[in-house]
Scaffold this active site. Sequence first.
Site, PDB file in Angstrom:
ATOM      1  N   HIS A  36       2.419  -5.816  -2.029  1.00 22.22           N
ATOM      2  CA  HIS A  36       2.108  -4.546  -1.367  1.00 22.22           C
ATOM      3  C   HIS A  36       0.765  -3.948  -1.767  1.00 22.22           C
ATOM      4  O   HIS A  36       0.112  -3.290  -0.974  1.00 22.22           O
ATOM      5  CB  HIS A  36       3.219  -3.541  -1.690  1.00 22.22           C
ATOM      6  CG  HIS A  36       3.045  -2.216  -1.022  1.00 22.22           C
ATOM      7  ND1 HIS A  36       3.109  -2.059   0.346  1.00 22.22           N
ATOM      8  CD2 HIS A  36       2.809  -0.971  -1.536  1.00 22.22           C
ATOM      9  CE1 HIS A  36       2.926  -0.783   0.649  1.00 22.22           C
ATOM     10  NE2 HIS A  36       2.746  -0.098  -0.471  1.00 22.22           N
ATOM     11  N   ASP A  84      -0.895   1.871   2.643  1.00 26.46           N
ATOM     12  CA  ASP A  84       0.441   2.442   2.517  1.00 26.46           C
ATOM     13  C   ASP A  84       0.490   3.745   3.323  1.00 26.46           C
ATOM     14  O   ASP A  84       0.149   3.740   4.504  1.00 26.46           O
ATOM     15  CB  ASP A  84       0.789   2.619   1.028  1.00 26.46           C
ATOM     16  CG  ASP A  84       2.195   3.124   0.774  1.00 26.46           C
ATOM     17  OD1 ASP A  84       3.136   2.324   0.891  1.00 26.46           O
ATOM     18  OD2 ASP A  84       2.346   4.326   0.458  1.00 26.46           O
TER      19      ASP A  84
END
Length: 331
Positions: free
Chosen positions: A308, A107
């Site tokens: 994610h 991320d």
Amino acid sequence: MPQPSVTDRPVHRLVPAPAGRVHLVEQGSGPLVLLVHGFPESWYSWRHQLPALAAAGFRAVAIDVRGYGRSSRPAEVSAYRMLDLVADSVAVVEALGEREAVIVGHDWGSNIASASALLRPDVFRAVGLLSVPYTPPGGPRPSEVFAGLGGPDAEQEFYISYFQRPGRAEAEIEPDVRGWLAGFYAALSADTMPAPGAPDPHFVGRGGTLRDRFPAGRRPAWLTEADLDVYAGEFERTGLTGALNRYRNMDRDWADLAGHRGAPVEQPSLFLGGTLDASTTWLSDAIDAYPVTLPGLTACHLLDRCGHWLQQERPEETNRLLTDWLAALPA
């Protein structure tokens, strides 16, 4: 000489850094692998990777990024610009008595890792990127790009734009940190994310909040109550401002890195993404450009039906791909 490290259990340490201190957790002996988390996480997001990398013969070190956990949290918004976070990465390597490291990020940590490799190739000999593909510096001003994502009638607002004004997102999150985190994690996890066609949780409706679009009462399989206790406990103690300040520096980063416009990262590199992760799918063009932007890419894998949080959603697969890549790197 490199400082000795333990092999059988993780050890917490505080090391000096430009803003004061960085908290880290290390496990194992061997070549240094620096693990950098994203939003809204902590060193704990690498809990499955630390023992796996240690068992594979590496010195695995997961940090709390500036603004998180037990690391320093400067008050100034500008203290969270990318140049400062790169300086923190270098400071950790030096504080551990090492001259070089492999850096791996997820991320926002992926952006920190790629910027660290780009700006300090003398320190970072290889780079692993999880979820967020590398895009070279340059292009339009970020704030203008994100402001245009809400549609012609501005009926909704992209979450990065929503995060820009200090205090705005905090007012939504901090009255119920645990509930907000649980919803945010669920919104981006493969097994709990909204169905296709449902309102996108990356956007805020006019007059609404991000939480309005989070899945209600659903906890992803990878997130136990004990895991949520760890994350919530940290953010209830520190607040969210330090973490959110990373988003508030994107235009500063754009200006700071203007001299590196279009620059490739040339070290050996790895990319792992999830096929259900918007961070990966929205930036598919960036992946297609890897022959130019990551000429040293030696492994690229998209994990089928993964969201994610891939190193937590699919830890065994991530560990295998990561350790295989690390083992194949030049000494």
